[in-house]
Scaffold this motif. Structure first.
Motif, short mmCIF file in Angstrom:
data_model
loop_
_atom_site.label_atom_id
_atom_site.label_comp_id
_atom_site.label_asym_id
_atom_site.label_seq_id
_atom_site.Cartn_x
_atom_site.Cartn_y
_atom_site.Cartn_z
N GLU A 291 -0.14 5.04 15.28
CA GLU A 291 0.67 4.01 15.93
C GLU A 291 0.59 2.71 15.13
O GLU A 291 1.61 2.05 14.90
CB GLU A 291 0.18 3.79 17.36
CG GLU A 291 1.16 3.00 18.21
CD GLU A 291 0.48 2.01 19.14
OE1 GLU A 291 -0.69 2.25 19.52
OE2 GLU A 291 1.11 0.98 19.45
N LEU A 292 -0.62 2.37 14.73
CA LEU A 292 -0.82 1.16 13.92
C LEU A 292 0.01 1.23 12.64
O LEU A 292 0.67 0.28 12.25
CB LEU A 292 -2.30 1.01 13.54
CG LEU A 292 -3.23 0.36 14.53
CD1 LEU A 292 -4.62 0.25 13.95
CD2 LEU A 292 -2.70 -1.04 14.89
N LYS A 293 -0.07 2.40 12.03
CA LYS A 293 0.63 2.58 10.75
C LYS A 293 2.13 2.33 10.94
O LYS A 293 2.76 1.60 10.16
CB LYS A 293 0.37 4.00 10.25
CG LYS A 293 0.90 4.25 8.84
CD LYS A 293 0.51 5.65 8.40
CE LYS A 293 1.50 6.19 7.38
NZ LYS A 293 1.28 7.62 7.12
N ILE B 256 -4.24 0.61 6.36
CA ILE B 256 -4.11 1.58 7.45
C ILE B 256 -3.55 2.93 6.97
O ILE B 256 -4.05 3.98 7.35
CB ILE B 256 -3.22 0.99 8.58
CG1 ILE B 256 -3.96 -0.13 9.29
CG2 ILE B 256 -2.83 2.09 9.57
CD1 ILE B 256 -5.17 0.31 10.09
N ALA B 257 -2.54 2.88 6.10
CA ALA B 257 -1.92 4.14 5.68
C ALA B 257 -2.94 5.03 4.98
O ALA B 257 -3.07 6.22 5.27
CB ALA B 257 -0.74 3.84 4.75
N GLU C 185 0.83 -1.21 0.00
CA GLU C 185 0.00 0.00 0.00
C GLU C 185 0.86 1.26 0.00
O GLU C 185 0.61 2.20 -0.74
CB GLU C 185 -0.85 -0.04 1.27
CG GLU C 185 -1.88 1.02 1.39
CD GLU C 185 -2.40 1.06 2.81
OE1 GLU C 185 -2.56 2.17 3.32
OE2 GLU C 185 -2.59 -0.03 3.41
N THR C 186 1.92 1.24 0.83
CA THR C 186 2.74 2.44 0.94
C THR C 186 3.55 2.65 -0.34
O THR C 186 3.74 3.79 -0.76
CB THR C 186 3.71 2.36 2.14
OG1 THR C 186 4.15 1.01 2.28
CG2 THR C 186 3.02 2.80 3.41
N THR C 187 4.00 1.54 -0.94
CA THR C 187 4.75 1.71 -2.18
C THR C 187 3.84 2.25 -3.28
O THR C 187 4.25 3.07 -4.08
CB THR C 187 5.42 0.40 -2.64
OG1 THR C 187 4.44 -0.64 -2.53
CG2 THR C 187 6.63 0.05 -1.81
N ALA C 188 2.58 1.77 -3.21
CA ALA C 188 1.62 2.24 -4.21
C ALA C 188 1.30 3.70 -3.97
O ALA C 188 1.18 4.49 -4.91
CB ALA C 188 0.33 1.41 -4.16
N GLY C 189 1.16 4.08 -2.68
CA GLY C 189 0.75 5.45 -2.37
C GLY C 189 1.94 6.31 -2.32
O GLY C 189 2.29 7.27 -2.82
#
Lengths: 192, 249
Positions: B70-72, B36-37, A188-192
Protein backbone atom coordinates in the motif's frame (compact mmCIF):
# COMPACT_ATOMS: atom_id res chain seq x y z
CA UNK A 1 22.52 -7.73 71.92
CA UNK A 2 22.76 -4.00 71.33
CA UNK A 3 26.12 -3.90 73.06
CA UNK A 4 27.49 -6.72 70.91
CA UNK A 5 30.90 -5.85 69.55
CA UNK A 6 30.77 -4.68 65.96
CA UNK A 7 33.08 -7.33 64.42
CA UNK A 8 30.53 -9.98 65.35
CA UNK A 9 27.81 -8.22 63.40
CA UNK A 10 29.37 -9.11 60.07
CA UNK A 11 29.64 -12.75 61.11
CA UNK A 12 26.03 -12.61 62.29
CA UNK A 13 25.03 -11.08 58.96
CA UNK A 14 26.81 -13.94 57.23
CA UNK A 15 24.87 -16.47 59.28
CA UNK A 16 21.56 -14.76 58.62
CA UNK A 17 22.22 -14.43 54.89
CA UNK A 18 23.27 -18.08 54.77
CA UNK A 19 19.99 -19.19 56.29
CA UNK A 20 17.80 -16.91 54.18
CA UNK A 21 16.06 -18.08 51.04
CA UNK A 22 15.40 -14.66 49.59
CA UNK A 23 17.27 -11.41 49.29
CA UNK A 24 17.19 -9.61 52.64
CA UNK A 25 16.80 -5.88 52.84
CA UNK A 26 18.94 -3.83 55.17
CA UNK A 27 15.85 -3.50 57.36
CA UNK A 28 15.45 -7.31 57.44
CA UNK A 29 19.08 -7.68 58.47
CA UNK A 30 18.85 -4.95 61.09
CA UNK A 31 15.88 -6.71 62.64
CA UNK A 32 17.69 -10.05 62.68
CA UNK A 33 20.91 -8.58 64.05
CA UNK A 34 19.09 -6.38 66.55
CA UNK A 35 20.97 -3.33 65.38
CA UNK A 36 20.11 -0.23 63.40
CA UNK A 37 20.07 0.02 59.61
CA UNK A 38 23.38 1.80 59.49
CA UNK A 39 25.12 -0.91 61.47
CA UNK A 40 23.51 -3.60 59.32
CA UNK A 41 24.69 -1.92 56.13
CA UNK A 42 28.17 -1.61 57.58
CA UNK A 43 28.09 -5.27 58.61
CA UNK A 44 27.22 -6.31 55.05
CA UNK A 45 29.98 -4.13 53.65
CA UNK A 46 32.51 -5.64 56.05
CA UNK A 47 31.30 -9.13 55.27
CA UNK A 48 31.78 -8.52 51.54
CA UNK A 49 35.27 -7.24 52.23
CA UNK A 50 36.16 -10.19 54.38
CA UNK A 51 34.81 -12.70 51.85
CA UNK A 52 36.90 -11.03 49.20
CA UNK A 53 40.06 -10.84 51.29
CA UNK A 54 39.87 -14.45 52.41
CA UNK A 55 39.27 -15.60 48.86
CA UNK A 56 35.89 -17.07 49.70
CA UNK A 57 33.89 -18.87 47.03
CA UNK A 58 30.89 -16.87 48.18
CA UNK A 59 29.98 -13.25 47.78
CA UNK A 60 27.15 -11.03 48.94
CA UNK A 61 25.31 -9.68 45.92
CA UNK A 62 22.80 -6.87 45.83
CA UNK A 63 19.87 -8.34 44.00
CA UNK A 64 16.10 -7.89 43.70
CA UNK A 65 15.92 -5.21 46.34
CA UNK A 66 18.11 -6.89 48.94
CA UNK A 67 21.27 -8.79 49.72
CA UNK A 68 21.88 -12.47 49.20
CA UNK A 69 24.78 -14.88 49.49
CA UNK A 70 25.79 -16.25 46.12
CA UNK A 71 28.58 -18.28 44.67
CA UNK A 72 31.32 -16.25 43.05
CA UNK A 73 31.03 -16.20 39.23
CA UNK A 74 34.63 -17.46 39.08
CA UNK A 75 33.39 -20.85 40.16
CA UNK A 76 30.42 -21.09 37.87
CA UNK A 77 31.87 -24.04 35.96
CA UNK A 78 32.50 -26.02 39.13
CA UNK A 79 29.03 -25.40 40.51
CA UNK A 80 27.54 -25.99 37.09
CA UNK A 81 29.21 -29.41 36.83
CA UNK A 82 27.74 -30.31 40.22
CA UNK A 83 24.24 -29.34 39.11
CA UNK A 84 22.08 -32.03 37.59
CA UNK A 85 21.23 -29.91 34.59
CA UNK A 86 22.15 -26.63 33.02
CA UNK A 87 19.61 -23.89 33.69
CA UNK A 88 17.84 -22.85 30.49
CA UNK A 89 17.96 -19.52 28.73
CA UNK A 90 15.07 -17.31 27.71
CA UNK A 91 14.18 -17.11 24.04
CA UNK A 92 14.68 -13.90 22.13
CA UNK A 93 10.89 -13.48 21.92
CA UNK A 94 10.71 -13.74 25.70
CA UNK A 95 13.53 -11.24 26.16
CA UNK A 96 11.96 -8.75 23.74
CA UNK A 97 8.65 -9.03 25.54
CA UNK A 98 10.32 -8.68 28.92
CA UNK A 99 12.22 -5.60 27.77
CA UNK A 100 9.02 -3.93 26.65
CA UNK A 101 7.23 -4.77 29.89
CA UNK A 102 10.21 -3.73 32.02
CA UNK A 103 10.38 -0.28 30.46
CA UNK A 104 6.70 0.39 29.92
CA UNK A 105 5.02 -1.30 32.87
CA UNK A 106 2.21 -1.57 33.61
CA UNK A 107 1.40 -2.51 30.04
CA UNK A 108 -1.30 -4.53 28.27
CA UNK A 109 -0.91 -7.36 25.80
CA UNK A 110 -2.19 -5.34 22.79
CA UNK A 111 0.31 -2.61 23.61
CA UNK A 112 3.17 -5.11 23.71
CA UNK A 113 2.00 -6.66 20.46
CA UNK A 114 1.81 -3.26 18.80
CA UNK A 115 5.50 -2.75 19.56
CA UNK A 116 6.67 -6.21 18.61
CA UNK A 117 4.40 -6.55 15.60
CA UNK A 118 3.56 -10.15 16.51
CA UNK A 119 1.18 -11.92 18.86
CA UNK A 120 2.57 -12.44 22.36
CA UNK A 121 -0.04 -14.63 24.05
CA UNK A 122 2.09 -17.72 24.48
CA UNK A 123 5.20 -15.76 25.40
CA UNK A 124 3.24 -13.95 28.11
CA UNK A 125 1.96 -17.24 29.46
CA UNK A 126 5.49 -18.61 29.64
CA UNK A 127 6.73 -15.50 31.42
CA UNK A 128 3.87 -15.72 33.93
CA UNK A 129 4.60 -19.41 34.51
CA UNK A 130 8.21 -18.56 35.20
CA UNK A 131 7.04 -15.83 37.55
CA UNK A 132 8.98 -13.16 35.68
CA UNK A 133 5.88 -11.06 35.11
CA UNK A 134 2.55 -10.81 36.89
CA UNK A 135 -0.88 -9.33 36.38
CA UNK A 136 -1.44 -6.19 38.34
CA UNK A 137 -5.01 -5.31 37.47
CA UNK A 138 -6.87 -4.02 34.45
CA UNK A 139 -6.77 -0.83 32.48
CA UNK A 140 -10.09 0.93 33.09
CA UNK A 141 -11.07 1.11 29.43
CA UNK A 142 -13.99 -0.60 27.74
CA UNK A 143 -12.09 -3.83 27.06
CA UNK A 144 -10.50 -3.78 30.52
CA UNK A 145 -7.29 -5.41 29.28
CA UNK A 146 -4.96 -7.01 31.83
CA UNK A 147 -1.98 -4.97 32.93
CA UNK A 148 1.37 -6.70 33.29
CA UNK A 149 4.35 -5.77 35.44
CA UNK A 150 7.70 -7.39 36.11
CA UNK A 151 8.15 -9.26 39.40
CA UNK A 152 10.96 -9.39 41.97
CA UNK A 153 11.90 -12.67 40.28
CA UNK A 154 12.54 -10.67 37.13
CA UNK A 155 15.11 -8.61 39.01
CA UNK A 156 16.53 -11.76 40.48
CA UNK A 157 16.72 -13.50 37.12
CA UNK A 158 18.86 -10.72 35.69
CA UNK A 159 20.78 -10.07 38.91
CA UNK A 160 19.41 -6.53 39.17
CA UNK A 161 19.14 -4.67 42.46
CA UNK A 162 16.12 -2.72 41.22
CA UNK A 163 14.44 -1.42 38.07
CA UNK A 164 16.47 1.78 38.13
CA UNK A 165 19.44 -0.30 36.96
CA UNK A 166 17.81 -0.63 33.57
CA UNK A 167 19.78 1.60 31.21
CA UNK A 168 17.75 4.49 29.80
CA UNK A 169 16.18 3.70 26.46
CA UNK A 170 17.45 5.93 23.75
CA UNK A 171 14.62 8.18 22.65
CA UNK A 172 13.81 7.84 18.97
CA UNK A 173 14.67 11.08 17.26
CA UNK A 174 11.98 12.93 15.42
CA UNK A 175 10.90 11.43 12.15
CA UNK A 176 11.28 14.06 9.51
CA UNK A 177 7.77 15.11 8.63
CA UNK A 178 8.16 16.21 5.07
CA UNK A 179 10.76 14.85 2.74
CA UNK A 180 10.85 14.61 -0.95
CA UNK A 181 9.79 11.04 -0.65
CA UNK A 182 8.06 11.06 -4.02
CA UNK A 183 11.25 12.04 -5.72
CA UNK A 184 13.07 9.36 -3.78
CA UNK A 185 10.46 6.77 -4.69
CA UNK A 186 10.38 7.64 -8.36
CA UNK A 187 14.17 7.75 -8.53
CA UNK A 188 14.25 4.34 -6.96
CA UNK A 189 11.70 2.83 -9.31
CA UNK A 190 13.35 4.28 -12.38
CA UNK A 191 16.64 2.90 -11.15
CA UNK A 192 15.13 -0.50 -10.38
CA UNK B 1 -3.00 -9.98 15.33
CA UNK B 2 -4.56 -12.50 17.64
CA UNK B 3 -3.73 -13.13 21.25
CA UNK B 4 -2.96 -16.80 20.93
CA UNK B 5 -1.12 -17.10 17.65
CA UNK B 6 0.89 -20.29 17.31
CA UNK B 7 4.44 -20.29 18.54
CA UNK B 8 6.23 -21.42 15.40
CA UNK B 9 9.09 -19.17 14.53
CA UNK B 10 10.12 -18.10 11.09
CA UNK B 11 13.83 -18.47 10.59
CA UNK B 12 15.75 -16.12 12.83
CA UNK B 13 13.17 -13.34 12.79
CA UNK B 14 10.95 -12.30 15.62
CA UNK B 15 8.27 -10.88 13.36
CA UNK B 16 7.77 -8.57 10.39
CA UNK B 17 9.37 -5.59 12.11
CA UNK B 18 12.45 -7.63 12.87
CA UNK B 19 12.66 -8.77 9.26
CA UNK B 20 12.24 -5.22 7.98
CA UNK B 21 15.00 -3.92 10.26
CA UNK B 22 17.19 -6.73 9.01
CA UNK B 23 16.55 -5.71 5.39
CA UNK B 24 17.19 -2.05 6.20
CA UNK B 25 20.50 -2.91 7.83
CA UNK B 26 21.48 -5.29 5.08
CA UNK B 27 20.83 -2.71 2.38
CA UNK B 28 22.48 -0.01 4.49
CA UNK B 29 19.67 2.40 3.84
CA UNK B 30 18.47 5.27 5.98
CA UNK B 31 15.62 4.23 8.21
CA UNK B 32 14.15 7.72 7.79
CA UNK B 33 14.19 7.35 4.03
CA UNK B 34 13.37 3.74 3.32
CA UNK B 35 13.38 2.82 -0.35
CA UNK B 36 9.96 1.22 -0.12
CA UNK B 37 9.95 -0.45 -3.54
CA UNK B 38 13.28 -2.17 -2.92
CA UNK B 39 12.53 -3.23 0.64
CA UNK B 40 9.04 -4.43 -0.29
CA UNK B 41 10.47 -6.59 -3.03
CA UNK B 42 13.04 -8.18 -0.72
CA UNK B 43 10.42 -8.64 1.96
CA UNK B 44 8.16 -10.49 -0.45
CA UNK B 45 11.12 -12.56 -1.64
CA UNK B 46 11.67 -13.72 1.92
CA UNK B 47 8.04 -14.71 2.32
CA UNK B 48 8.16 -16.56 -0.96
CA UNK B 49 11.28 -18.50 0.04
CA UNK B 50 9.62 -19.54 3.29
CA UNK B 51 6.58 -20.63 1.39
CA UNK B 52 8.78 -22.63 -0.96
CA UNK B 53 10.19 -24.40 2.09
CA UNK B 54 6.71 -25.17 3.29
CA UNK B 55 7.00 -22.96 6.32
CA UNK B 56 3.76 -21.56 7.58
CA UNK B 57 3.81 -17.80 7.44
CA UNK B 58 2.28 -16.00 10.37
CA UNK B 59 -0.55 -13.61 9.64
CA UNK B 60 1.48 -10.67 10.90
CA UNK B 61 3.90 -11.08 8.01
CA UNK B 62 1.07 -11.00 5.51
CA UNK B 63 -0.41 -7.89 7.09
CA UNK B 64 2.95 -6.18 6.85
CA UNK B 65 3.30 -7.21 3.21
CA UNK B 66 -0.04 -5.57 2.50
CA UNK B 67 1.06 -2.43 4.35
CA UNK B 68 4.26 -2.26 2.33
CA UNK B 69 2.44 -2.71 -0.95
CA UNK B 70 0.00 0.00 0.00
CA UNK B 71 2.84 2.34 0.90
CA UNK B 72 4.55 1.59 -2.36
CA UNK B 73 1.46 2.43 -4.38
CA UNK B 74 0.76 5.59 -2.40
CA UNK B 75 4.27 6.79 -3.02
CA UNK B 76 3.92 6.23 -6.72
CA UNK B 77 0.74 8.28 -6.95
CA UNK B 78 1.17 11.65 -8.55
CA UNK B 79 1.52 14.49 -6.12
CA UNK B 80 -1.79 15.92 -5.09
CA UNK B 81 -1.82 19.68 -4.83
CA UNK B 82 -0.06 20.38 -1.60
CA UNK B 83 -2.62 21.54 0.93
CA UNK B 84 -0.55 21.83 3.99
CA UNK B 85 3.13 22.39 4.57
CA UNK B 86 3.38 19.61 7.08
CA UNK B 87 1.95 16.89 4.91
CA UNK B 88 2.99 13.60 6.36
CA UNK B 89 5.27 11.10 4.75
CA UNK B 90 3.20 7.91 4.24
CA UNK B 91 6.18 6.01 5.61
CA UNK B 92 6.21 7.96 8.86
CA UNK B 93 4.01 5.57 10.80
CA UNK B 94 6.00 2.54 9.73
CA UNK B 95 9.26 4.29 10.56
CA UNK B 96 7.88 5.17 13.97
CA UNK B 97 6.98 1.55 14.60
CA UNK B 98 10.36 0.33 13.44
CA UNK B 99 12.17 2.77 15.70
CA UNK B 100 9.98 1.88 18.63
CA UNK B 101 10.61 -1.80 18.10
CA UNK B 102 14.31 -1.21 17.63
CA UNK B 103 14.57 0.53 20.97
CA UNK B 104 13.35 -2.53 22.83
CA UNK B 105 14.98 -5.09 20.58
CA UNK B 106 18.22 -3.24 21.28
CA UNK B 107 17.93 -3.86 25.00
CA UNK B 108 17.59 -7.60 24.39
CA UNK B 109 21.36 -7.77 24.11
CA UNK B 110 21.70 -6.11 27.53
CA UNK B 111 19.22 -8.53 29.05
CA UNK B 112 21.11 -11.38 27.43
CA UNK B 113 24.35 -10.24 29.08
CA UNK B 114 22.70 -9.92 32.47
CA UNK B 115 21.13 -13.32 32.07
CA UNK B 116 24.55 -14.77 31.25
CA UNK B 117 26.13 -13.11 34.28
CA UNK B 118 23.33 -14.24 36.52
CA UNK B 119 23.68 -17.82 35.30
CA UNK B 120 27.09 -17.79 36.94
CA UNK B 121 25.60 -17.02 40.35
CA UNK B 122 24.09 -19.73 42.48
CA UNK B 123 22.02 -19.22 45.58
CA UNK B 124 21.05 -21.42 48.43
CA UNK B 125 17.51 -22.41 49.04
CA UNK B 126 16.09 -21.62 52.45
CA UNK B 127 17.23 -23.57 55.43
CA UNK B 128 14.10 -25.17 56.76
CA UNK B 129 12.66 -24.39 60.08
CA UNK B 130 12.58 -27.88 61.60
CA UNK B 131 8.85 -27.37 62.17
CA UNK B 132 8.27 -26.85 58.49
CA UNK B 133 9.94 -29.92 57.07
CA UNK B 134 8.13 -31.24 54.11
CA UNK B 135 9.21 -34.00 51.81
CA UNK B 136 11.71 -32.15 49.65
CA UNK B 137 10.61 -33.80 46.47
CA UNK B 138 9.80 -32.13 43.23
CA UNK B 139 7.31 -33.98 41.04
CA UNK B 140 9.16 -36.47 38.91
CA UNK B 141 12.26 -36.50 41.10
CA UNK B 142 11.67 -40.09 42.11
CA UNK B 143 10.81 -43.09 40.03
CA UNK B 144 8.97 -46.23 40.97
CA UNK B 145 12.25 -48.12 41.15
CA UNK B 146 13.49 -45.72 43.85
CA UNK B 147 10.49 -46.60 45.94
CA UNK B 148 11.15 -50.32 45.51
CA UNK B 149 14.79 -49.82 46.46
CA UNK B 150 13.76 -47.88 49.57
CA UNK B 151 11.33 -50.60 50.58
CA UNK B 152 14.03 -53.23 50.10
CA UNK B 153 16.43 -51.29 52.33
CA UNK B 154 13.74 -50.97 54.96
CA UNK B 155 12.91 -54.65 54.87
CA UNK B 156 16.54 -55.63 55.02
CA UNK B 157 16.97 -53.36 58.01
CA UNK B 158 14.05 -55.06 59.70
CA UNK B 159 15.48 -58.47 58.90
CA UNK B 160 12.73 -59.38 56.49
CA UNK B 161 13.82 -61.03 53.31
CA UNK B 162 11.94 -60.21 50.24
CA UNK B 163 10.63 -63.20 48.35
CA UNK B 164 13.60 -63.63 46.09
CA UNK B 165 13.03 -63.46 42.39
CA UNK B 166 15.97 -65.77 41.87
CA UNK B 167 15.50 -69.47 41.25
CA UNK B 168 16.49 -70.65 44.70
CA UNK B 169 14.15 -69.66 47.47
CA UNK B 170 16.01 -69.89 50.77
CA UNK B 171 14.13 -71.74 53.44
CA UNK B 172 13.79 -70.00 56.73
CA UNK B 173 15.49 -72.06 59.29
CA UNK B 174 12.77 -71.86 61.88
CA UNK B 175 11.28 -75.15 62.93
CA UNK B 176 8.18 -75.86 64.92
CA UNK B 177 10.51 -77.13 67.62
CA UNK B 178 12.23 -73.75 67.88
CA UNK B 179 8.93 -71.93 67.92
CA UNK B 180 7.72 -74.09 70.78
CA UNK B 181 10.90 -73.30 72.73
CA UNK B 182 10.27 -69.60 72.15
CA UNK B 183 6.71 -69.89 73.48
CA UNK B 184 7.77 -71.91 76.50
CA UNK B 185 10.55 -69.50 77.41
CA UNK B 186 8.12 -66.61 77.19
CA UNK B 187 5.48 -68.18 79.40
CA UNK B 188 8.09 -69.29 81.93
CA UNK B 189 9.54 -65.80 82.13
CA UNK B 190 6.06 -64.34 82.66
CA UNK B 191 4.17 -66.47 85.15
CA UNK B 192 1.21 -64.11 85.01
CA UNK B 193 0.88 -64.81 81.29
CA UNK B 194 1.99 -63.33 77.99
CA UNK B 195 0.02 -62.08 75.03
CA UNK B 196 0.44 -63.96 71.77
CA UNK B 197 1.39 -60.74 69.96
CA UNK B 198 4.16 -60.14 72.49
CA UNK B 199 5.92 -63.28 71.29
CA UNK B 200 7.09 -61.43 68.23
CA UNK B 201 9.84 -58.98 68.07
CA UNK B 202 9.58 -56.35 65.40
CA UNK B 203 7.96 -56.85 62.00
CA UNK B 204 7.11 -60.43 61.18
CA UNK B 205 6.13 -62.43 58.17
CA UNK B 206 2.91 -64.33 57.96
CA UNK B 207 4.75 -67.66 57.99
CA UNK B 208 6.35 -66.76 61.31
CA UNK B 209 2.95 -66.02 62.82
CA UNK B 210 1.55 -69.28 61.50
CA UNK B 211 4.51 -71.25 62.85
CA UNK B 212 4.20 -69.61 66.24
CA UNK B 213 0.48 -70.35 66.28
CA UNK B 214 1.13 -73.99 65.41
CA UNK B 215 3.62 -74.11 68.27
CA UNK B 216 0.98 -72.78 70.62
CA UNK B 217 -1.54 -75.37 69.37
CA UNK B 218 1.00 -78.14 69.88
CA UNK B 219 1.81 -76.99 73.43
CA UNK B 220 -1.92 -76.69 74.10
CA UNK B 221 -2.45 -80.21 72.86
CA UNK B 222 0.29 -81.46 75.17
CA UNK B 223 -1.29 -79.57 78.04
CA UNK B 224 1.81 -77.47 78.64
CA UNK B 225 0.14 -74.07 78.26
CA UNK B 226 -3.28 -72.57 78.83
CA UNK B 227 -4.87 -70.06 76.48
CA UNK B 228 -7.47 -67.43 77.25
CA UNK B 229 -9.11 -65.28 74.64
CA UNK B 230 -11.62 -62.54 75.47
CA UNK B 231 -13.41 -62.52 72.15
CA UNK B 232 -13.05 -64.20 68.77
CA UNK B 233 -10.24 -62.89 66.55
CA UNK B 234 -8.65 -60.89 69.34
CA UNK B 235 -5.20 -61.31 70.81
CA UNK B 236 -5.00 -64.07 73.40
CA UNK B 237 -3.10 -64.66 76.58
CA UNK B 238 -0.81 -67.66 77.22
CA UNK B 239 0.33 -68.99 80.53
CA UNK B 240 2.03 -72.10 81.78
CA UNK B 241 -0.41 -74.82 82.69
CA UNK B 242 0.38 -75.52 86.36
CA UNK B 243 -0.54 -79.17 85.83
CA UNK B 244 1.26 -79.50 82.56
CA UNK B 245 4.44 -81.33 81.81
CA UNK B 246 7.05 -78.74 80.93
CA UNK B 247 8.62 -80.76 78.23
CA UNK B 248 9.15 -80.02 74.62
CA UNK B 249 10.42 -83.25 73.39
Amino acid sequence: MSTEPVPCLSAAAEAVLFAAAEPLTIADLARALACDDQQAAAAVARLRERLKETGSGLDVVEIAGGYQLATRPTFRECVGRMMAREPGRLSRAALETLAIIAYRQPITQPEIEAVRGVGCGSVLRTLIERNLIAETGRRPTVERPILYVTTPSFLHYFALADLSELPPLEEPSEVPSVTDYRDAASAETTAG
Amino acid sequence: MTAASPTFQLPAFEGPLDLLLHLIRENQVDIYDIPIALITQQYLDYLESWQARDLAIAGEYIVMAATLLELKSRMLLPSPPREAEDEEDPRAELVQRLLEYQRYAGSVETLRQWEEYRRGLFFRGATENPDDYVLPMAPGSLRGSDLVAALRRLMEGAGIEEAAVSAIVPRRRVSLQMAMVTVLRAVRRNPEGVRFSALFDGPVSISEVVLMFLAVLELLRRGTVQVRQRQPLSDFRLRLDPAGEPSVN
